[in-house]
Write a protein that holds these residues in place. Structure first.
Motif, mmCIF file in Angstrom:
data_model
loop_
_atom_site.group_PDB
_atom_site.id
_atom_site.type_symbol
_atom_site.label_atom_id
_atom_site.label_comp_id
_atom_site.label_asym_id
_atom_site.label_seq_id
_atom_site.Cartn_x
_atom_site.Cartn_y
_atom_site.Cartn_z
ATOM 1 N N LEU A 94 0.835 -1.207 0.000
ATOM 2 C CA LEU A 94 0.000 0.000 0.000
ATOM 3 C C LEU A 94 0.867 1.254 0.000
ATOM 4 C CD1 LEU A 94 -2.868 -0.953 2.491
ATOM 5 C CD2 LEU A 94 -3.035 -0.705 0.012
ATOM 6 N N VAL A 97 2.160 1.724 -3.474
ATOM 7 C CA VAL A 97 1.146 2.336 -4.345
ATOM 8 C C VAL A 97 1.197 3.847 -4.217
ATOM 9 C CG1 VAL A 97 -1.335 2.653 -4.681
ATOM 10 C CG2 VAL A 97 -0.415 0.366 -4.399
ATOM 11 N N ASP A 98 1.340 4.334 -2.996
ATOM 12 C CA ASP A 98 1.372 5.777 -2.767
ATOM 13 C C ASP A 98 2.608 6.411 -3.397
ATOM 14 O OD1 ASP A 98 0.275 8.154 -1.490
ATOM 15 O OD2 ASP A 98 1.996 8.042 -0.144
ATOM 16 N N GLY A 101 2.590 4.019 -7.614
ATOM 17 C CA GLY A 101 1.481 3.221 -8.127
ATOM 18 C C GLY A 101 0.983 3.685 -9.477
ATOM 19 N N THR A 103 -1.803 4.906 -12.022
ATOM 20 C CA THR A 103 -3.012 5.721 -11.925
ATOM 21 C C THR A 103 -3.944 5.431 -13.096
ATOM 22 O OG1 THR A 103 -1.795 7.495 -10.820
ATOM 23 C CG2 THR A 103 -3.924 8.071 -11.790
ATOM 24 N N GLN A 108 -5.086 6.325 -7.839
ATOM 25 C CA GLN A 108 -3.805 5.632 -7.809
ATOM 26 C C GLN A 108 -3.950 4.432 -6.879
ATOM 27 O OE1 GLN A 108 -0.442 8.245 -7.429
ATOM 28 N NE2 GLN A 108 0.876 6.646 -6.606
ATOM 29 N N ARG A 109 -4.436 3.302 -7.450
ATOM 30 C CA ARG A 109 -4.770 2.141 -6.634
ATOM 31 C C ARG A 109 -4.009 0.888 -7.040
ATOM 32 N NH1 ARG A 109 -11.354 2.742 -7.306
ATOM 33 N NH2 ARG A 109 -11.535 4.887 -6.508
ATOM 34 N N GLN A 119 -4.338 -4.703 -7.334
ATOM 35 C CA GLN A 119 -4.625 -3.764 -6.261
ATOM 36 C C GLN A 119 -4.140 -4.346 -4.931
ATOM 37 O OE1 GLN A 119 -8.990 -2.833 -7.675
ATOM 38 N NE2 GLN A 119 -8.393 -1.294 -6.176
ATOM 39 N N SER A 121 -4.700 -3.357 -2.081
ATOM 40 C CA SER A 121 -5.751 -3.296 -1.060
ATOM 41 C C SER A 121 -6.479 -4.628 -0.940
ATOM 42 C CB SER A 121 -6.746 -2.183 -1.390
ATOM 43 O OG SER A 121 -7.329 -2.377 -2.670
ATOM 44 N N VAL A 164 -5.526 3.337 2.131
ATOM 45 C CA VAL A 164 -6.456 3.038 1.039
ATOM 46 C C VAL A 164 -7.346 4.248 0.753
ATOM 47 C CG1 VAL A 164 -8.412 1.592 0.352
ATOM 48 C CG2 VAL A 164 -6.436 0.557 1.464
ATOM 49 N N GLN A 167 -5.879 6.774 -1.656
ATOM 50 C CA GLN A 167 -5.582 6.410 -3.056
ATOM 51 C C GLN A 167 -6.339 7.223 -4.101
ATOM 52 O OE1 GLN A 167 -6.048 2.156 -3.256
ATOM 53 N NE2 GLN A 167 -4.203 1.767 -2.049
ATOM 54 N N ASP A 169 -9.796 5.260 -2.492
ATOM 55 C CA ASP A 169 -10.704 4.129 -2.690
ATOM 56 C C ASP A 169 -11.577 4.025 -1.455
ATOM 57 O OD1 ASP A 169 -12.007 1.811 -3.288
ATOM 58 O OD2 ASP A 169 -10.223 0.598 -3.636
#
Length: 385
Positions: A94, A97-98, A101, A103, A108-109, A119, A121, A164, A167, A169
């Motif tokens: 996670l 992703v930040d 990640g 997009t 941006q997940r 994903q 998550s 999450v 993101q 989400d």
């Protein structure tokens, strides 16, 4: 060889054939029925064509079904040992992703690993359940009810929730937060803390909506209360879904005859709003039948949780079941206009490989709890001895 009363001799329960027979095949059949209905609906909305959705949906289910059965054979102590590592890997992914990640659609997940995009998550949905179940397995009932140590599971829930949500989400963040809170309650959380949590959430929601959420998320939440004020914008999804639901009536318009889905008025008809498509073509009776199947899955999974001899088994199976039930509840409320559109699919019915894989891995854990329900899990070490 079996002893009187149908009990197996010591050691025989670990034989693969015995484990295979211990799988709840009624549970598997109901899962297959839901996935089959999903395949039929995807076939219908594609204009009576197996492509581009129905064939992939059914093939994925077949593959993930095999994975579920394979995971059911895994010793419960192996799940216990892997709980914290899976959670830590989920948090690392996670954070990744930040940082870098992929997009898409303004969010941006995803992480891109060569040809594979996934994903992280979804990993956390399983990791959080396992980690919380392991934590509470070694905690006394008094400490699980009310103690300073409850800050640890609160932090375990809060970290992935915030990552999450960032993101963004919102749907998955809500699922993670609600699942974690459900496990804390099942573990024996004091009712005063439950009440304080509910009050705190009610107080925090307005400023969270106004100052933390992105503009489009805020508009979705505010618009669902009065979708007719923006019928061609943010209110479009809910209004079209309500039209599809209402036009189905008692028995529906018939297979392949739903105007909202066939004429592409209904957005995301193959994913988030497939339940509205079902309502339009098969009416109230069809929706009730599918919800009955979902209810059967939830009932059987909770029953499996109740017969486990280990606290870890009970909490992990119940946690997976809570996640699944929240999927159904949130998507159903969203489709009926009772909740904002947050992008939560209807499990096993909607098209989408990542969510289906997460659900089937979770049910692999549930089946492992059933197959190894007599296994005693050692607190603290999780050693396979």
């Amino acid at each position: 060889m079996t002893l009187s009363g149908g009990l197996t001799r010591p050691g025989e329960r670990d034989r693969p054939i015995i484990k295979f027979m211990e799988v709840d095949w009624t549970f598997c059949l109901v899962l297959a029925m839901i996935a089959g209905v999903g395949g039929l609906m995807l076939f219908s909305i594609a204009g009576a064509s197996w492509e581009p959705w129905a064939d992939k949906h059914l093939l994925r289910f077949g593959l993930y079904f095999i994975i579920m059965i394979a995971l059911a054979m895994c010793d419960l102590r192996w799940w216990f040992w892997s709980a914290y590592p899976v959670y830590v890997v989920g948090v690392i992914l996670l954070v990744a992703v930040d940082v870098f990640g992929h997009t898409a659609l303004g969010a941006q997940r995803w992480l891109q690993l060569g040809p594979i995009r996934f994903q992280p998550s979804e990993v956390m949905k399983i990791g959080l359940v396992l980690a919380l179940a392991r934590f509470y397995h070694g905690l006394s009932a008094d400490r699980a009810r009310l103690s300073w140590m409850l800050l640890i599971p609160a932090a375990m829930i809060g970290v992935p929730f915030l990552l999450v949500a960032k993101q963004p989400d919102l749907g998955t963040a809500i699922l993670l937060g609600a699942t974690g809170f459900a496990i804390m309650m099942l573990a024996g959380l004091d009712w005063r803390l439950i009440a304080a949590g509910v009050v705190g959430a009610a107080v925090a929601i307005p400023p969270f909506v106004m100052f933390v959420l992105h503009d489009y998320q805020r508009n979705r939440i505010l618009t669902f209360l009065h979708p007719e004020q923006d019928p061609s914008g943010d209110g479009y999804h809910i209004l079209q879904s309500k039209i599809a639901l209402g036009s189905g009536g008692l028995l529906g318009k018939g297979f392949g005859l739903g105007s909202q889905s066939q004429l592409n008025f209904l957005p995301e008809k193959q994913t988030d709003f497939i339940f509205a498509t079902l309502a339009e073509e098969f009416g109230f009776v069809g929706c009730f039948g599918v919800l009955f199947l979902y209810g059967a899955i939830i009932f059987m999974a909770l029953r499996i949780a109740s017969i486990s001899h280990s606290h870890f088994g009970r909490l992990s199976a119940a946690g997976v079941t809570a996640t699944f039930a929240l999927y159904v509840l949130i998507n159903g409320a969203m489709v009926m206009g009772l909740a904002p559109v947050v992008g939560v699919p209807m499990p096993m019915l909607s098209y989408g490989g990542t969510v289906m894989l997460t659900v089937m891995v979770g049910f692999g854990l549930v089946q492992a709890v059933r197959v190894h329900r007599y296994t005693e899990v050692t607190s603290g070490t999780g050693s396979l001895v």
